[in-house]
Write a protein that holds these residues in place. Structure first.
Motif, PDB file in Angstrom:
ATOM      1  N   ASP A  97       0.829  -1.207   0.000  1.00 28.57           N
ATOM      2  CA  ASP A  97       0.000   0.000   0.000  1.00 28.57           C
ATOM      3  C   ASP A  97       0.861   1.254   0.000  1.00 28.57           C
ATOM      4  OD1 ASP A  97      -2.378  -1.433  -0.052  1.00 28.57           O
ATOM      5  OD2 ASP A  97      -2.609  -1.418   2.134  1.00 28.57           O
ATOM      6  N   THR A  98       1.964   1.212   0.716  1.00 28.04           N
ATOM      7  CA  THR A  98       2.884   2.347   0.748  1.00 28.04           C
ATOM      8  C   THR A  98       3.477   2.584  -0.638  1.00 28.04           C
ATOM      9  OG1 THR A  98       3.433   1.952   3.059  1.00 28.04           O
ATOM     10  CG2 THR A  98       5.009   3.255   1.775  1.00 28.04           C
ATOM     11  N   LEU A  99       3.913   1.515  -1.300  1.00 28.94           N
ATOM     12  CA  LEU A  99       4.499   1.653  -2.631  1.00 28.94           C
ATOM     13  C   LEU A  99       3.491   2.233  -3.618  1.00 28.94           C
ATOM     14  CD1 LEU A  99       6.473  -1.702  -2.886  1.00 28.94           C
ATOM     15  CD2 LEU A  99       7.393   0.570  -2.389  1.00 28.94           C
ATOM     16  N   LEU A 100       2.277   1.701  -3.598  1.00 27.98           N
ATOM     17  CA  LEU A 100       1.247   2.207  -4.508  1.00 27.98           C
ATOM     18  C   LEU A 100       0.913   3.666  -4.213  1.00 27.98           C
ATOM     19  CD1 LEU A 100      -1.077  -0.932  -4.627  1.00 27.98           C
ATOM     20  CD2 LEU A 100       0.471  -0.114  -6.431  1.00 27.98           C
ATOM     21  N   TYR A 132       1.330   9.010 -11.000  1.00 23.41           N
ATOM     22  CA  TYR A 132       1.241   7.853 -11.901  1.00 23.41           C
ATOM     23  C   TYR A 132       0.321   6.804 -11.283  1.00 23.41           C
ATOM     24  CZ  TYR A 132       5.223  10.281 -13.807  1.00 23.41           C
ATOM     25  OH  TYR A 132       6.023  11.248 -14.335  1.00 23.41           O
ATOM     26  N   GLU A 133       0.005   5.787 -12.054  1.00 22.85           N
ATOM     27  CA  GLU A 133      -0.819   4.696 -11.563  1.00 22.85           C
ATOM     28  C   GLU A 133       0.036   3.449 -11.428  1.00 22.85           C
ATOM     29  OE1 GLU A 133      -4.481   4.001 -13.641  1.00 22.85           O
ATOM     30  OE2 GLU A 133      -4.717   6.137 -14.043  1.00 22.85           O
ATOM     31  N   GLY A 134      -0.120   2.737 -10.318  1.00 23.56           N
ATOM     32  CA  GLY A 134       0.667   1.535 -10.088  1.00 23.56           C
ATOM     33  C   GLY A 134      -0.200   0.328  -9.821  1.00 23.56           C
ATOM     34  N   GLU A 135       0.368  -0.830 -10.115  1.00 27.87           N
ATOM     35  CA  GLU A 135      -0.312  -2.103  -9.873  1.00 27.87           C
ATOM     36  C   GLU A 135       0.751  -3.131  -9.483  1.00 27.87           C
ATOM     37  OE1 GLU A 135      -2.611  -5.524 -12.517  1.00 27.87           O
ATOM     38  OE2 GLU A 135      -2.138  -3.595 -13.413  1.00 27.87           O
ATOM     39  N   ILE A 136       0.487  -3.888  -8.425  1.00 30.64           N
ATOM     40  CA  ILE A 136       1.407  -4.938  -8.008  1.00 30.64           C
ATOM     41  C   ILE A 136       1.291  -6.087  -8.992  1.00 30.64           C
ATOM     42  CG2 ILE A 136       2.055  -6.562  -6.183  1.00 30.64           C
ATOM     43  CD1 ILE A 136       2.438  -3.622  -5.387  1.00 30.64           C
ATOM     44  N   VAL A 137       2.423  -6.502  -9.555  1.00 30.27           N
ATOM     45  CA  VAL A 137       2.449  -7.611 -10.505  1.00 30.27           C
ATOM     46  C   VAL A 137       2.912  -8.886  -9.820  1.00 30.27           C
ATOM     47  CG1 VAL A 137       3.506  -8.482 -12.631  1.00 30.27           C
ATOM     48  CG2 VAL A 137       2.883  -6.068 -12.444  1.00 30.27           C
ATOM     49  N   GLU A 138       3.943  -8.740  -8.979  1.00 22.62           N
ATOM     50  CA  GLU A 138       4.538  -9.913  -8.342  1.00 22.62           C
ATOM     51  C   GLU A 138       5.224  -9.488  -7.053  1.00 22.62           C
ATOM     52  OE1 GLU A 138       7.307 -13.563  -9.911  1.00 22.62           O
ATOM     53  OE2 GLU A 138       7.773 -11.563 -10.649  1.00 22.62           O
TER      54      GLU A 138
END
Length: 84
Positions: free
Chosen positions: A51-54, A62-68
């Motif tokens: 959640d912190t990274l996003l 920008y928009e982020g999404e966790i991939v792995e």
């Protein structure tokens, strides 16, 4: 330690990658950050919260999404365990 791979949307140049890299580097526990704007990918190593990274990516615009997300295997630890 964990490696988190994220997809980052909206980066169009090296300057964008620098902004995202700087934002992610400020996350508590992040020890190594690599951002590739051409691939739209960021990789963060360290004990960080997703959640912190996003949130850091969003606040940078920008928009982020966790991939792995996977644990980092420390080769020195593995060798020491194998020797016992």
């Amino acid at each position: 330690m964990v490696t988190t791979r994220l997809r980052v949307s909206g980066m169009g140049c090296e300057g964008c990658a620098d902004i995202v890299s700087n934002a992610l580097s400020e996350a508590a526990g992040a020890s190594d950050v690599e951002v590739d704007y051409e691939e739209g990918v960021a990789v963060v190593e360290g004990d960080t919260d997703t959640d912190t990274l996003l949130g850091k990516i969003e606040r940078a615009g920008y928009e982020g999404e966790i991939v792995e997300r996977e644990p980092v295997i420390d080769e020195e630890e593995t060798e020491a365990t194998d020797e016992e």
